[in-house]
Design a protein around this motif. Structure first.
Motif: not given
Length: 201
Positions: A88-91, A166-167, A182-190
């Motif tokens: 989902v976060t492309f990691e 969205g990402i 930073r956006t991906k970090d926020a998504v992971l935290h959420m």
């Protein structure tokens, strides 16, 4: 007896795909395609049919390859939830290796789905495949106690697809690597706060 084709079909399809991917279906002319592929107009039509036929074939092959890549990315991690988060976060080891203009299927759907039933059908099929894959992965994560068992797997899958799209949009928007990170970090935290349950409930 039909004469054998004197060109590499895979190379021609790849060149045509890149032309459509760069400029979009409407802005890509037959001349653009002949220049990209090195084929004459009659050879292009003879091998692939109309410009629209060629575009649909490219979408079919692209969609199949994307589906295989996404499934591999999601299931590569022994943990269903970790694998899903990574996808989902492309990691997930490089699946976000896209040109700046983003996903060919998503771009085509956005530009053409309201006027082209065949493009819309392919976009809907891609969404359905992703929904089924994510739903299965969420169910497995619940069975292993990795995420909240009270969540509806299919509804959660829909939300995660929206997050992933969205990402991807932000990736092609030019916001810069730092802000993108930073956006991906926020998504992971959420996601961890909303879905994951460390107590295994």
């Amino acid at each position: 007896m039909a004469r054998p084709r004197e060109f590499d079909e895979h190379e021609a399809l790849t060149a045509a795909r890149d032309a459509f991917w760069r400029d979009g279906f409407a802005a890509t002319s037959v001349q653009d395609l002949t220049e990209a592929t090195g084929l004459g107009t009659q050879s292009l039509y003879g091998a692939f049919g109309s410009k629209h036929d060629l575009f649909l074939r490219i979408l079919d092959e692209y969609g199949a390859r994307q589906a295989t890549g996404l499934e591999s990315a999601v299931t590569a991690d022994p943990s269903p939830w970790h694998g899903l988060k990574a996808a989902v976060t492309f990691e997930d080891g490089g699946r976000l290796d896209l040109p700046e203009q983003g996903c060919l299927m998503a771009n085509s759907a956005a530009a053409l789905s309201t006027q082209d039933d065949e493009v819309r059908a392919r976009a809907c099929a891609a969404y359905t495949r992703t929904l089924a894959l994510f739903t299965q992965q969420i169910t497995e994560a619940q069975e292993r106690g990795e995420i909240d068992r009270d969540l509806d797997p299919e509804q959660t899958a829909r939300a995660l697809i929206a997050v992933m799209q969205g990402i991807e949009f932000l990736h092609k928007s030019g916001i810069g690597d730092d802000e993108f990170g930073r956006t991906k970090d926020a998504v992971l935290h959420m996601l961890e706060r909303a879905v994951a349950r460390p107590d295994g409930r």
